[in-house]
Design an enzyme around this catalytic site. Structure first.
Site, PDB file in Angstrom:
ATOM      1  N   SER A  11       5.211   7.273   1.074  1.00  0.00           N
ATOM      2  CA  SER A  11       5.644   6.311   1.079  1.00  0.00           C
ATOM      3  C   SER A  11       6.264   7.023  -0.381  1.00  0.00           C
ATOM      4  CB  SER A  11       4.355   6.056   0.171  1.00  0.00           C
ATOM      5  OG  SER A  11       4.050   4.485  -0.302  1.00  0.00           O
ATOM      6  N   HIS A  12       6.710   5.340  -0.782  1.00  0.00           N
ATOM      7  CA  HIS A  12       7.308   4.848  -2.326  1.00  0.00           C
ATOM      8  C   HIS A  12       6.574   5.180  -3.449  1.00  0.00           C
ATOM      9  CE1 HIS A  12      10.928   4.483   0.473  1.00  0.00           C
ATOM     10  NE2 HIS A  12      11.933   4.489  -0.350  1.00  0.00           N
ATOM     11  N   SER A  13       5.085   4.702  -3.113  1.00  0.00           N
ATOM     12  CA  SER A  13       4.368   4.629  -4.217  1.00  0.00           C
ATOM     13  C   SER A  13       3.079   5.945  -3.976  1.00  0.00           C
ATOM     14  CB  SER A  13       3.195   3.201  -3.747  1.00  0.00           C
ATOM     15  OG  SER A  13       2.718   3.458  -4.814  1.00  0.00           O
TER      16      SER A  13
END
Length: 133
Positions: A11-13
Site C-alpha cells: 500500500s502507499h500508506s
C-alpha cells in the site's frame, strides 16, 4: 508453520498496510506468513521496492507468495521487486488483480487452508465480484 502460500500487502500508506495485516492475521489465526509494505523509507505516502523485496523473501516458504496492491504505482513497484528477485522467484510470486482489502482477506483465508498459489490468486481476484448490499 507448514509450507503455505504467503501474502504480501503493498500500500502507499503504512497505516493501511499495518491495519490490513492485523485483520488478515487475525482472520487466519496466524497460520500463514503475511508481509506488508507501506509508505516510503522516510515515512511519506508511496512505495518502497526494497521493502517489498524483503517482505517477499520473508513470506516465501516454498509454496509461493501472492502480492496484493492498492494503486497503480504499487503495481509497478511490485513488478520491479520481482525483477530484482530474479529467476529464483519467477514462478513462485504472483501479483493479484484484486481489491486490496477484500482480496487480501479472501486470499489469506484460502492460503490458510493450504491451497496452491493459483487457487489463492483466483480467490483473491474473484473478490472483484463481491456484492456488499
Amino acid at each position: 508453520m507448514d509450507l503455505m502460500v504467503g501474502i504480501v500487502i503493498v500500500s502507499h500508506s503504512k497505516k493501511v498496510a499495518d491495519g490490513l495485516y492485523e485483520l488478515a492475521d487475525q482472520m487466519t489465526g496466524g497460520k500463514i506468513r503475511i508481509g506488508r509494505s507501506g509508505g516510503t523509507k522516510d515515512g511519506r505516502l508511496g512505495t518502497n521496492v526494497d521493502e517489498i523485496v524483503e517482505e517477499i523473501k520473508k513470506c516465501e516458504s516454498g509454496d509461493g507468495v501472492l502480492i496484493l496492491v492498492d494503486l497503480g504505482s504499487s503495481v509497478m513497484s511490485a513488478q520491479m521487486a520481482l525483477e530484482f528477485l530474479g529467476e529464483d522467484y519467477e514462478n513462485k510470486v504472483k501479483i493479484a488483480d484484486a481489491p486490496l482489502v477484500e482480496g487480501t482477506i479472501a486470499a489469506s483465508v484460502e492460503a490458510s487452508i493450504g491451497s496452491d498459489i493459483l487457487k489463492v490468486k483466483a480467490v483473491a481476484e474473484a473478490a472483484k465480484n463481491l456484492v456488499k448490499i
